[in-house]
Design a protein around this motif. Structure first.
Motif, PDB file in Angstrom:
ATOM      1  N   ASN A   1      44.477  38.350  38.184  1.00 16.33           N
ATOM      2  CA  ASN A   1      43.189  38.188  37.971  1.00 16.33           C
ATOM      3  C   ASN A   1      42.352  38.931  39.384  1.00 16.33           C
ATOM      4  O   ASN A   1      41.351  39.632  38.934  1.00 16.33           O
ATOM      5  N   VAL A   2      42.593  38.642  40.378  1.00 17.05           N
ATOM      6  CA  VAL A   2      41.956  39.313  41.692  1.00 17.05           C
ATOM      7  C   VAL A   2      42.189  40.726  41.913  1.00 17.05           C
ATOM      8  O   VAL A   2      41.428  41.500  42.358  1.00 17.05           O
ATOM      9  N   ALA A   3      43.270  41.188  41.020  1.00 15.31           N
ATOM     10  CA  ALA A   3      43.461  42.610  41.195  1.00 15.31           C
ATOM     11  C   ALA A   3      43.208  43.444  40.106  1.00 15.31           C
ATOM     12  O   ALA A   3      43.142  44.681  40.117  1.00 15.31           O
ATOM     13  N   ALA A   4      42.203  42.971  39.092  1.00 13.53           N
ATOM     14  CA  ALA A   4      41.980  43.603  37.734  1.00 13.53           C
ATOM     15  C   ALA A   4      41.319  45.008  38.298  1.00 13.53           C
ATOM     16  O   ALA A   4      41.472  45.925  37.436  1.00 13.53           O
ATOM     17  N   SER A   5      40.215  44.833  39.076  1.00 16.32           N
ATOM     18  CA  SER A   5      39.312  46.008  39.253  1.00 16.32           C
ATOM     19  C   SER A   5      40.060  47.347  40.158  1.00 16.32           C
ATOM     20  O   SER A   5      40.144  48.496  39.834  1.00 16.32           O
ATOM     21  N   SER A   6      40.973  46.784  41.018  1.00 14.09           N
ATOM     22  CA  SER A   6      42.205  47.955  41.434  1.00 14.09           C
ATOM     23  C   SER A   6      42.991  48.435  40.555  1.00 14.09           C
ATOM     24  O   SER A   6      43.276  49.730  40.716  1.00 14.09           O
ATOM     25  N   LEU A   7      43.491  47.648  39.569  1.00 18.03           N
ATOM     26  CA  LEU A   7      44.227  48.219  38.823  1.00 18.03           C
ATOM     27  C   LEU A   7      43.580  49.234  37.453  1.00 18.03           C
ATOM     28  O   LEU A   7      44.105  50.249  37.136  1.00 18.03           O
ATOM     29  N   GLN A   8      42.340  48.879  37.451  1.00 23.29           N
ATOM     30  CA  GLN A   8      41.437  49.737  36.576  1.00 23.29           C
ATOM     31  C   GLN A   8      41.340  51.224  37.312  1.00 23.29           C
ATOM     32  O   GLN A   8      41.195  52.107  36.826  1.00 23.29           O
ATOM     33  N   HIS A   9      40.983  50.988  38.534  1.00 21.31           N
ATOM     34  CA  HIS A   9      40.736  52.114  39.568  1.00 21.31           C
ATOM     35  C   HIS A   9      41.908  53.114  39.539  1.00 21.31           C
ATOM     36  O   HIS A   9      42.029  54.221  39.424  1.00 21.31           O
ATOM     37  N   ASP A  10      43.094  52.420  40.117  1.00 24.40           N
ATOM     38  CA  ASP A  10      44.392  53.049  40.614  1.00 24.40           C
ATOM     39  C   ASP A  10      45.068  53.599  39.316  1.00 24.40           C
ATOM     40  O   ASP A  10      45.481  54.803  39.373  1.00 24.40           O
TER      41      ASP A  10
END
Length: 486
Positions: A45-54
């Protein structure tokens, strides 16, 4: 070492002496499976934005990165528990831990979003091998007078694992060790898993295999198919706009499950060994326990997800600060389950503890709602923490109590793995349902109002939905028979 006689005519002789010397030393190793499984459920959940970006992951891919793990985990738990009954809980625990470690490494190495989806499904399936063995081992390693303490530690581990996914996940992302970014949240499982597998192989007792009956493939596939027909459309329905196939799939899940249960009952009547004992599930104390366990995790998962969305997107907290806001909840959960629940249960019984715990969580939820309604868009994370802490304390009272009541209510040793698999399936199914249903309530209320006030209003509606779930849990706790609730 006295060996308990196996009451089964086939299956594993899960006989382990109550005086097994290494049981308390081995308990943290056993509980590491629950910690890792819960940590990996919530950390994404806390890594969602990083996954979207990377990885350029779209909404559907993100839903599957979270939901694919949950689906494979929930659908494989009953089969994983039965495999432990047939081939030894120690053996399956070590195999599952090593497989989970390997799958975590693959997740960290994923080159793109869809590869990560595939590896997360694999990771969930391997979690389903190790987690049911944990509860079965506790049930067979510890004599009845020590089991409440062990179950309390189990309950604390659920809360610590879930909250650590939020807190430690934020810390790891903020630290960006070795420039690994989001990959660190998966790599961290590798050293932990290798150490846990080595210690488990050394410390856990070997189970004597008296017979090797065949696994029931029809039952295993039927149960997995029914869960898949329900969980997959629940996972993908919202980002896909709830197309017709999602409703058809969810409706089809019920006849598939009914046909599978009928087959399992007929197989047992013919003297076979079904993967799921339908008589056990029909027992009132066990079935109500499943409702309580699944209901509580449904509320907890939905509450955590919606509150995370509000803190990060509505109050604009970083993943680190949003994660740290959950730390007091986790501390109360752990303290309540480990120190308070077993002592209160010893005096008034598990049913009373579950009722008290549910009412405590309702109180915390009411305080949270009062703060949200009173402060509106001016609310801060600090003002939400008292209510969150009381919710955590209530969960900590209830979860270990229901686990202890279910697994100690006349479940024979040779069915411990099956019972643990069914119980954990209800919990993880509750996780998936709660996160999805309360998430739908949250996003429906949010609509296009992406301001702080819009997120606060959405959280209010989700909290009211969570309160409705707790009412069902309270009714089930009050209906528990006295024999099962002691």
């Amino acid at each position: 070492m006295t060996i308990l006689e196996n009451r089964a005519t086939a299956g594993v002789s899960t006989a382990v002496a109550p005086e097994f010397a290494a049981r308390w030393r081995a308990l943290p190793v056993i509980l590491s499976a629950m910690f890792m499984a819960m940590f990996d459920w919530f950390v994404v959940n806390v890594a969602a934005s990083s996954l979207q970006h990377d990885l350029h992951a779209g909404e559907a891919a993100l839903e599957l990165i979270v939901g694919g793990y949950g689906f494979a985990y929930a659908s494989g738990l009953i089969t994983g528990g039965r495999l432990g009954d047939l081939h030894g809980h120690r053996r399956l625990f070590v195999i599952g831990m090593l497989a989970f470690t390997a799958a975590s490494l693959l997740c960290g190495l994923a080159p793109n979003a869809w590869a990560l989806v595939a590896f997360r499904v694999l990771q969930g399936g391997t979690a389903a091998l190790m987690v049911p063995q944990m509860l079965a081992l506790i049930n067979t390693l510890f004599p009845p007078h020590e089991r409440p303490r062990a179950m309390a530690a189990f309950g604390a581990t659920i809360g610590i694992g879930a909250v650590s996914g939020q807190v430690l996940g934020g810390v790891l992302l903020d630290a960006d060790l070795f420039g690994w970014g989001w990959r660190t949240i998966f790599y961290i499982n590798v050293p932990i898993g290798l150490v846990a597998a080595a210690l488990a192989a050394r410390w856990l007792p070997r189970h004597e295999i008296t017979h090797r009956p065949k696994l029931d493939p029809v039952g295993a596939l039927g149960i997995s198919a029914a869960l898949a027909l329900l969980l997959v459309p629940i996972t993908l329905g919202r980002p896909e706009g709830w197309p017709l196939w999602t409703w058809v799939s969810m409706v089809a899940a019920f006849p598939v499950l009914l046909l599978t249960l009928r087959y399992e009952a007929r197989l047992a009547a013919r003297g076979g060994q079904p993967v799921l004992d339908t008589e056990m599930v029909r027992e009132r104390g066990f079935s109500l326990g499943l409702v309580i366990a699944g209901g509580y995790l449904s509320f907890f998962a939905g509450f955590m997800l919606c509150l995370t969305l509000m803190l990060q997107n509505g109050l604009h907290l970083s993943p680190l600060h949003a994660g740290l806001a959950f730390a007091p909840l986790g501390i109360c959960f752990a303290a309540s389950s480990f120190f308070l629940a077993p002592r209160v249960a010893a005096r008034v019984g598990s049913r009373a503890v579950m009722v008290i715990g549910t009412l405590t969580s309702m109180t915390g939820l009411a305080i949270t709602l009062a703060v949200l309604f009173g402060m509106g868009s001016n609310v801060t994370a600090l003002e939400l923490i008292p209510g969150m802490m009381i919710v955590g304390a209530g969960n900590g009272l209830t979860i270990p109590s229901v686990v202890g009541a279910v697994l100690s209510s006349g479940i024979p040793a040779h069915r411990a793995g099956m019972a643990a698999g069914v119980l954990t399936t209800s919990q993880q199914f509750g996780n998936a349902i709660g996160a999805t249903v309360l998430g739908v309530v949250f996003f429906t209320a949010l609509g296009t109002h992406l301001s702080t006030g819009g997120y606060v209003s959405a959280m209010e509606m989700a909290a009211l939905g969570g309160a409705a779930v707790l009412v069902v849990v309270l009714a089930a706790a009050l209906a528990l028979p006295r024999a099962a609730a002691r």
